[in-house]
Design a protein around this motif. Structure first.
Motif, PDB file in Angstrom:
ATOM      1  N   THR A  39       0.686  -2.003   0.142  1.00  0.00           N
ATOM      2  CA  THR A  39      -0.320  -0.313  -0.046  1.00  0.00           C
ATOM      3  C   THR A  39       0.898   1.083  -0.442  1.00  0.00           C
ATOM      4  O   THR A  39       2.032   0.764   0.414  1.00  0.00           O
ATOM      5  CB  THR A  39      -1.545   0.019   1.627  1.00  0.00           C
ATOM      6  N   VAL A  40       0.972   2.107  -0.293  1.00  0.00           N
ATOM      7  CA  VAL A  40       1.011   3.584  -0.778  1.00  0.00           C
ATOM      8  C   VAL A  40       1.279   4.161   0.910  1.00  0.00           C
ATOM      9  O   VAL A  40       0.160   4.035   1.530  1.00  0.00           O
ATOM     10  CB  VAL A  40       0.477   4.712  -1.094  1.00  0.00           C
ATOM     11  N   ASN A  41       2.624   4.308   1.300  1.00  0.00           N
ATOM     12  CA  ASN A  41       2.410   5.282   2.381  1.00  0.00           C
ATOM     13  C   ASN A  41       3.547   6.095   2.315  1.00  0.00           C
ATOM     14  O   ASN A  41       3.892   6.640   3.374  1.00  0.00           O
ATOM     15  CB  ASN A  41       3.576   3.974   3.928  1.00  0.00           C
ATOM     16  N   MET A  42       3.523   6.852   1.121  1.00  0.00           N
ATOM     17  CA  MET A  42       4.673   8.108   1.177  1.00  0.00           C
ATOM     18  C   MET A  42       3.001   8.970   0.190  1.00  0.00           C
ATOM     19  O   MET A  42       3.242   9.050  -0.662  1.00  0.00           O
ATOM     20  CB  MET A  42       4.994   8.188   0.377  1.00  0.00           C
ATOM     21  N   GLY A  43       3.331  10.605   0.770  1.00  0.00           N
ATOM     22  CA  GLY A  43       2.383  11.885   0.624  1.00  0.00           C
ATOM     23  C   GLY A  43       3.593  12.299  -0.935  1.00  0.00           C
ATOM     24  O   GLY A  43       4.356  11.706  -1.647  1.00  0.00           O
ATOM     25  N   MET A  44       3.380  13.167  -1.732  1.00  0.00           N
ATOM     26  CA  MET A  44       3.447  13.344  -2.607  1.00  0.00           C
ATOM     27  C   MET A  44       4.231  14.749  -2.413  1.00  0.00           C
ATOM     28  O   MET A  44       5.520  14.135  -3.129  1.00  0.00           O
ATOM     29  CB  MET A  44       1.977  14.487  -2.852  1.00  0.00           C
ATOM     30  N   ILE A  45       4.653  15.385  -0.920  1.00  0.00           N
ATOM     31  CA  ILE A  45       6.200  16.141  -0.607  1.00  0.00           C
ATOM     32  C   ILE A  45       7.140  15.350  -0.747  1.00  0.00           C
ATOM     33  O   ILE A  45       7.918  15.435  -1.240  1.00  0.00           O
ATOM     34  CB  ILE A  45       5.440  16.883   0.760  1.00  0.00           C
ATOM     35  N   ASP A  46       6.700  14.074  -0.239  1.00  0.00           N
ATOM     36  CA  ASP A  46       7.911  13.129   0.451  1.00  0.00           C
ATOM     37  C   ASP A  46       8.765  12.778  -0.949  1.00  0.00           C
ATOM     38  O   ASP A  46       9.519  12.271  -0.898  1.00  0.00           O
ATOM     39  CB  ASP A  46       7.279  12.182   1.152  1.00  0.00           C
ATOM     40  N   ALA A  68      10.929   0.588   4.900  1.00  0.00           N
ATOM     41  CA  ALA A  68      12.034   1.568   6.100  1.00  0.00           C
ATOM     42  C   ALA A  68      10.786   2.001   7.206  1.00  0.00           C
ATOM     43  O   ALA A  68      10.233   1.787   7.865  1.00  0.00           O
ATOM     44  CB  ALA A  68      13.332   2.460   6.048  1.00  0.00           C
ATOM     45  N   TYR A  69       9.694   2.508   5.988  1.00  0.00           N
ATOM     46  CA  TYR A  69       8.292   3.398   6.811  1.00  0.00           C
ATOM     47  C   TYR A  69       7.350   2.362   7.140  1.00  0.00           C
ATOM     48  O   TYR A  69       7.062   2.100   8.217  1.00  0.00           O
ATOM     49  CB  TYR A  69       7.612   4.296   6.145  1.00  0.00           C
ATOM     50  N   THR A  70       7.853   1.174   6.727  1.00  0.00           N
ATOM     51  CA  THR A  70       6.888   0.068   7.495  1.00  0.00           C
ATOM     52  C   THR A  70       6.645  -0.382   9.113  1.00  0.00           C
ATOM     53  O   THR A  70       6.373  -0.625   9.612  1.00  0.00           O
ATOM     54  CB  THR A  70       6.430  -0.947   6.401  1.00  0.00           C
ATOM     55  N   LEU A  71       8.876  -0.356   8.779  1.00  0.00           N
ATOM     56  CA  LEU A  71       9.188  -1.337  10.356  1.00  0.00           C
ATOM     57  C   LEU A  71       9.218   0.047  10.602  1.00  0.00           C
ATOM     58  O   LEU A  71       9.217  -0.351  12.068  1.00  0.00           O
ATOM     59  CB  LEU A  71      10.557  -1.408   9.811  1.00  0.00           C
ATOM     60  N   PHE A  72       9.135   1.021  11.120  1.00  0.00           N
ATOM     61  CA  PHE A  72       9.328   2.198  11.987  1.00  0.00           C
ATOM     62  C   PHE A  72       7.381   3.128  12.317  1.00  0.00           C
ATOM     63  O   PHE A  72       7.801   3.448  13.141  1.00  0.00           O
ATOM     64  CB  PHE A  72      10.098   2.941  11.726  1.00  0.00           C
ATOM     65  N   GLY A  73       7.367   2.265  11.622  1.00  0.00           N
ATOM     66  CA  GLY A  73       5.540   2.928  11.423  1.00  0.00           C
ATOM     67  C   GLY A  73       5.051   3.634  10.920  1.00  0.00           C
ATOM     68  O   GLY A  73       3.943   4.953  11.461  1.00  0.00           O
ATOM     69  N   ILE A  74       5.815   4.941   9.885  1.00  0.00           N
ATOM     70  CA  ILE A  74       5.648   6.207   9.874  1.00  0.00           C
ATOM     71  C   ILE A  74       4.277   5.940   8.455  1.00  0.00           C
ATOM     72  O   ILE A  74       5.094   4.897   7.414  1.00  0.00           O
ATOM     73  CB  ILE A  74       7.325   7.050   9.005  1.00  0.00           C
ATOM     74  N   ARG A  75       3.711   6.652   7.965  1.00  0.00           N
ATOM     75  CA  ARG A  75       3.083   7.085   7.097  1.00  0.00           C
ATOM     76  C   ARG A  75       2.885   8.426   6.772  1.00  0.00           C
ATOM     77  O   ARG A  75       2.464   9.023   7.444  1.00  0.00           O
ATOM     78  CB  ARG A  75       1.722   6.211   7.279  1.00  0.00           C
ATOM     79  N   THR A  76       3.250   8.665   5.528  1.00  0.00           N
ATOM     80  CA  THR A  76       3.441  10.341   5.045  1.00  0.00           C
ATOM     81  C   THR A  76       2.157  10.729   4.109  1.00  0.00           C
ATOM     82  O   THR A  76       1.960  11.823   3.589  1.00  0.00           O
ATOM     83  CB  THR A  76       5.001  10.962   4.822  1.00  0.00           C
ATOM     84  N   CYS A  77       1.875   9.373   3.365  1.00  0.00           N
ATOM     85  CA  CYS A  77       0.430   9.771   3.567  1.00  0.00           C
ATOM     86  C   CYS A  77      -0.978  10.153   4.236  1.00  0.00           C
ATOM     87  O   CYS A  77      -1.494   9.598   5.549  1.00  0.00           O
ATOM     88  CB  CYS A  77      -0.022   8.350   2.144  1.00  0.00           C
ATOM     89  N   PRO A  78      -1.605  11.056   2.845  1.00  0.00           N
ATOM     90  CA  PRO A  78      -2.850  11.623   4.011  1.00  0.00           C
ATOM     91  C   PRO A  78      -4.055  10.906   3.682  1.00  0.00           C
ATOM     92  O   PRO A  78      -5.161  10.933   4.448  1.00  0.00           O
ATOM     93  CB  PRO A  78      -2.844  12.974   3.235  1.00  0.00           C
ATOM     94  N   ALA A  79      -4.003   9.863   2.996  1.00  0.00           N
ATOM     95  CA  ALA A  79      -5.196   8.690   2.671  1.00  0.00           C
ATOM     96  C   ALA A  79      -5.423   7.717   4.195  1.00  0.00           C
ATOM     97  O   ALA A  79      -4.417   7.618   5.262  1.00  0.00           O
ATOM     98  CB  ALA A  79      -5.007   7.623   1.619  1.00  0.00           C
ATOM     99  N   LYS A  80      -6.370   7.581   4.088  1.00  0.00           N
ATOM    100  CA  LYS A  80      -7.093   6.971   5.458  1.00  0.00           C
ATOM    101  C   LYS A  80      -6.584   5.146   5.506  1.00  0.00           C
ATOM    102  O   LYS A  80      -6.252   4.953   4.043  1.00  0.00           O
ATOM    103  CB  LYS A  80      -8.498   7.017   5.978  1.00  0.00           C
ATOM    104  N   GLN A  81      -6.090   5.039   6.160  1.00  0.00           N
ATOM    105  CA  GLN A  81      -5.371   3.261   6.000  1.00  0.00           C
ATOM    106  C   GLN A  81      -7.102   2.411   6.047  1.00  0.00           C
ATOM    107  O   GLN A  81      -7.523   2.696   6.923  1.00  0.00           O
ATOM    108  CB  GLN A  81      -4.658   3.362   7.418  1.00  0.00           C
ATOM    109  N   SER A  82      -6.711   1.564   5.306  1.00  0.00           N
ATOM    110  CA  SER A  82      -7.947   0.626   5.745  1.00  0.00           C
ATOM    111  C   SER A  82      -7.586  -0.654   6.145  1.00  0.00           C
ATOM    112  O   SER A  82      -6.704  -0.998   6.836  1.00  0.00           O
ATOM    113  CB  SER A  82      -8.615  -0.185   4.177  1.00  0.00           C
TER     114      SER A  82
END
Length: 64
Positions: A2-9, A50-64
């Protein structure tokens, strides 16, 4: 994946990755700059392991 990065990132990663690859192409002593392929690919697919490992999410969309 799943996408976990926002557009700025994604934009910042693409710029840094392209810059590093350009540096590697123009400067043979900077062979290590080929690491720029990694941020360029993660920006293209929008997923950072790496974002998955650290629980980081910069994508503004809601998680399903």
């Amino acid at each position: 994946m799943t996408v976990n990065m926002g557009m700025i990132d994604r934009l910042l990663r693409a710029i840094v990755g392209a810059g590093l690859i350009y540096w590697a192409l123009t400067n043979p002593d900077a062979w290590w700059a080929w690491i720029g392929v990694v941020p360029l690919l993660t920006a293209a697919i929008g997923f950072c392991p790496a974002y998955t490992l650290f629980g980081i999410r910069t994508c503004p969309a809601k998680q399903s």
